[in-house]
Motif scaffolding. Sequence first.
Motif, mmCIF file in Angstrom:
data_model
loop_
_atom_site.group_PDB
_atom_site.id
_atom_site.type_symbol
_atom_site.label_atom_id
_atom_site.label_comp_id
_atom_site.label_asym_id
_atom_site.label_seq_id
_atom_site.Cartn_x
_atom_site.Cartn_y
_atom_site.Cartn_z
ATOM 1 N N MET A 1 0.818 -1.208 0.000
ATOM 2 C CA MET A 1 0.000 0.000 0.000
ATOM 3 C C MET A 1 0.857 1.265 0.000
ATOM 4 O O MET A 1 0.534 2.257 -0.634
ATOM 5 N N ALA A 2 1.996 1.240 0.732
ATOM 6 C CA ALA A 2 2.828 2.435 0.839
ATOM 7 C C ALA A 2 3.551 2.758 -0.458
ATOM 8 O O ALA A 2 4.015 3.880 -0.631
ATOM 9 N N ASN A 3 3.632 1.783 -1.366
ATOM 10 C CA ASN A 3 4.368 2.001 -2.611
ATOM 11 C C ASN A 3 3.454 2.227 -3.798
ATOM 12 O O ASN A 3 3.948 2.338 -4.918
ATOM 13 N N ARG A 4 2.141 2.291 -3.581
ATOM 14 C CA ARG A 4 1.219 2.481 -4.690
ATOM 15 C C ARG A 4 1.096 3.956 -5.051
ATOM 16 O O ARG A 4 1.244 4.839 -4.205
ATOM 17 N N ASP A 6 -0.821 7.370 -6.082
ATOM 18 C CA ASP A 6 -2.081 7.986 -5.633
ATOM 19 C C ASP A 6 -3.187 7.692 -6.661
ATOM 20 O O ASP A 6 -3.001 7.886 -7.869
ATOM 21 N N PRO A 7 -4.360 7.199 -6.193
ATOM 22 C CA PRO A 7 -5.437 6.889 -7.151
ATOM 23 C C PRO A 7 -5.886 8.089 -7.972
ATOM 24 O O PRO A 7 -6.352 7.923 -9.110
ATOM 25 N N SER A 8 -5.766 9.288 -7.423
ATOM 26 C CA SER A 8 -6.194 10.479 -8.156
ATOM 27 C C SER A 8 -5.127 10.990 -9.126
ATOM 28 O O SER A 8 -5.355 11.977 -9.825
ATOM 29 N N ALA A 9 -3.951 10.330 -9.169
ATOM 30 C CA ALA A 9 -2.864 10.784 -10.038
ATOM 31 C C ALA A 9 -3.189 10.458 -11.492
ATOM 32 O O ALA A 9 -3.817 9.445 -11.804
ATOM 33 N N LYS A 10 -2.740 11.337 -12.382
ATOM 34 C CA LYS A 10 -2.964 11.151 -13.808
ATOM 35 C C LYS A 10 -1.752 10.449 -14.425
ATOM 36 O O LYS A 10 -0.637 10.551 -13.928
ATOM 37 N N SER A 11 -2.015 9.751 -15.520
ATOM 38 C CA SER A 11 -0.916 9.082 -16.230
ATOM 39 C C SER A 11 -0.060 10.124 -16.947
ATOM 40 O O SER A 11 -0.569 11.117 -17.469
ATOM 41 N N ILE A 12 1.234 9.889 -16.953
ATOM 42 C CA ILE A 12 2.199 10.807 -17.563
ATOM 43 C C ILE A 12 2.903 10.070 -18.688
ATOM 44 O O ILE A 12 3.413 8.952 -18.488
ATOM 45 N N PRO A 17 3.092 7.241 -13.346
ATOM 46 C CA PRO A 17 4.231 8.140 -13.078
ATOM 47 C C PRO A 17 5.442 7.432 -12.486
ATOM 48 O O PRO A 17 6.584 7.783 -12.796
ATOM 49 N N GLN A 18 5.206 6.417 -11.634
ATOM 50 C CA GLN A 18 6.339 5.727 -11.029
ATOM 51 C C GLN A 18 7.103 4.868 -12.036
ATOM 52 O O GLN A 18 8.255 4.505 -11.780
ATOM 53 N N ASN A 19 6.480 4.548 -13.147
ATOM 54 C CA ASN A 19 7.170 3.757 -14.164
ATOM 55 C C ASN A 19 8.210 4.563 -14.924
ATOM 56 O O ASN A 19 8.956 4.000 -15.738
ATOM 57 N N LEU A 20 8.262 5.879 -14.710
ATOM 58 C CA LEU A 20 9.320 6.679 -15.314
ATOM 59 C C LEU A 20 10.692 6.332 -14.729
ATOM 60 O O LEU A 20 11.723 6.633 -15.343
ATOM 61 N N VAL A 21 10.693 5.710 -13.568
ATOM 62 C CA VAL A 21 11.921 5.215 -12.944
ATOM 63 C C VAL A 21 12.049 3.726 -13.279
ATOM 64 O O VAL A 21 11.062 2.982 -13.207
ATOM 65 N N GLU A 22 13.253 3.288 -13.662
ATOM 66 C CA GLU A 22 13.443 1.892 -14.018
ATOM 67 C C GLU A 22 13.077 0.978 -12.858
ATOM 68 O O GLU A 22 13.156 1.347 -11.689
ATOM 69 N N LEU A 78 6.649 11.599 -7.643
ATOM 70 C CA LEU A 78 5.966 10.858 -8.707
ATOM 71 C C LEU A 78 4.795 10.052 -8.160
ATOM 72 O O LEU A 78 3.803 9.824 -8.856
ATOM 73 N N GLN A 79 4.905 9.634 -6.906
ATOM 74 C CA GLN A 79 3.841 8.826 -6.305
ATOM 75 C C GLN A 79 2.633 9.675 -5.930
ATOM 76 O O GLN A 79 1.491 9.290 -6.211
ATOM 77 N N ILE A 80 2.867 10.823 -5.315
ATOM 78 C CA ILE A 80 1.734 11.650 -4.858
ATOM 79 C C ILE A 80 1.297 12.649 -5.922
ATOM 80 O O ILE A 80 0.193 13.181 -5.860
ATOM 81 N N GLN A 81 2.154 12.934 -6.899
ATOM 82 C CA GLN A 81 1.865 13.847 -8.014
ATOM 83 C C GLN A 81 1.307 15.190 -7.514
ATOM 84 O O GLN A 81 0.113 15.462 -7.620
ATOM 85 N N PRO A 82 2.167 16.057 -6.990
ATOM 86 C CA PRO A 82 1.684 17.371 -6.528
ATOM 87 C C PRO A 82 1.223 18.238 -7.696
ATOM 88 O O PRO A 82 1.522 17.966 -8.860
ATOM 89 N N GLU A 83 0.490 19.275 -7.369
ATOM 90 C CA GLU A 83 -0.043 20.158 -8.407
ATOM 91 C C GLU A 83 1.093 20.944 -9.076
ATOM 92 O O GLU A 83 2.173 21.113 -8.524
ATOM 93 N N LYS A 84 0.784 21.454 -10.250
ATOM 94 C CA LYS A 84 1.788 22.170 -11.028
ATOM 95 C C LYS A 84 2.223 23.455 -10.325
ATOM 96 O O LYS A 84 3.409 23.834 -10.382
#
Length: 388
Positions: A1-4, A6-12, A17-22, A78-84
């Motif tokens: 759960m701690a590594n998932r 955020d459900p409200s995060a958008k795909s990048i 977003p976390q898949n941008l890291v190998e 990348l996990q929490i995806q803060p606002e711009k």
Amino acid sequence: MANRTDPSAKSIHGTNPQNLVEKILRSKIYQNTYWKEQCFGLTAETLVDKAMELDHLGGTFGGNRKPTPFMCLVMKMLQIQPEKDIVVEFIKNEDYKYVRVLGAFYMRLTGTVADVYQYLEPLYNDYRKLRRKLPDGSFCLTHVDEVIDELLTKDYSCDIALPRIQKRWNLETTGVLEPRRSALEDDFEEEEEKEEEEQPMEVEADGHEKDYYRGRSPTRGRDRDRKRDGYKYRDRDYDRDYDRDYARGRERDRDRDRDRDRDRDRERDRDRHRARDEKDYGRERERERDREREGRDRERRERERGRRRSRSRSRSRSRSRDRRDRDREEDGEYRKRRTRGSVSPTKEESKKKKEKKEKKSDGTDHPDPEIAEANRLRASLGLAPLKL
């Protein structure tokens, strides 16, 4: 759960977003102690406090390739995806240089091409020093503008593959970006305006001024426009030169990799030949040892045969000696007997022999008393004894 994420995060870029890291680096971050203890439960507001505590930047280091706290915070963003707006405030923060670099790195990973050039290019004017952790665990000195140049021009930074972006001169030709303005261009314009104000107004023959705008001459305005265009074309030339140098650098790297692979193959072949030579040498040594062992065994067998022969010879000699001695003894006894037999017996001995013969011949000494008595009677009568 701690590594998932955020459900409200958008795909990048069409992915999580976390898949941008190998994946390997991502799993190492999840297993790191800093991630488990310091990054658990962070939000966009509390993340600022952790970013203010940073004292260096970098990717991974050490033999186990441990991630740095800077990389853990990038992963948390990348996990929490803060606002711009929050990311832009990170970039505009002038008090904490590592907070600015953290925001610029996140913007480079997740922002659009226009946002990347818009918010990262002004940081070229930041020349503050930074500490960077190298893969071997040591630190080196760098600057903010160098980090920004790496983010805008390189494909890798801090052990992360950066998303590809278009070149600036392509975006300028398509109208996405305006021509880049140098930070020194405003200073040049101010100096030119001061020089123009100091010069007197020259009036032409028809009574009109040369320039209708604050006494400026059209030739000076054209020169100013040419300078601006020069900056623009200079940037384009710079980008083209950079692309050419980058391509050449890639070619050099490929050639270097080919040479390294070729040297590695040669070393591998040498090791194989060396191993074969060692094996052949070992086999030759084994064969020589076997030959020496066989030679020693052959010599031992010959020695044993010689010893047996010498023993048999000594035995035959001793036997022959014994035979000779026996023969000599027998010859001596025979001679003694012959010498004894050649001597004439005495009269008494001859009488005793005769008496014995007579006793034996008349049969009176027979063990059976009847036969002995009968033989006595027959002897007295002059008859021959009974032979039973």
